[in-house]
Design a protein around this motif. Structure first.
Motif: not given
Length: 130
Positions: A85-100
């Motif tokens: 295992h490794y630590d991924g990213s906590n970025v949610n692409l759907l949230v970021e597109i809505a914010d953009a």
């Protein structure tokens, strides 16, 4: 005339703040798949310093989202631990597109306000010349 200048200053500060927000959102989107990346967030606050236009906004400090990073299972990844295992990213692409999209629309609204004030001041100057 000072009211026109104040309105333009408020609209300009809004455009600057939204452009800054959009920059951080785009960084988040670019790092969606970067292991260990924490999402960046930014807040807005009203500028209440002496000499600033009432209603103008500025961006606060950039903060990292403290949501837990997801554990990704990929034993072939060089960052993987002994369990694979490794630590991924906590970025949610759907949230970021809505914010953009929200930042873009807010920027456009401020731009329309700026343009309306510019047109009104130009029309006033034309009336005063007559």
């Amino acid at each position: 005339m000072t009211d026109f200048v104040d309105a333009m200053s408020v609209a300009t500060s809004g455009m600057k703040a939204q452009a800054n927000r959009l920059r951080h959102v785009s960084e988040n989107i670019a790092n969606t798949d970067t292991p260990g990346y924490h999402r960046k967030t930014i807040s807005f606050h009203e500028m209440v310093e002496a000499g600033t236009t009432p209603g103008a906004v500025a961006t606060g400090r950039v903060q990292l989202d403290q949501t837990a990073l997801p554990r990704v299972y990929d034993p072939t990844n060089p960052l993987a631990d002994e369990t694979g295992h490794y630590d991924g990213s906590n970025v949610n692409l759907l949230v970021e597109i809505a914010d953009a999209r929200e930042a873009q629309r807010s920027y456009e609204a401020n731009l329309k306000i700026f343009d309306q004030v510019r047109q009104m001041s130009s029309a006033l100057m034309d009336l005063l010349r007559k």
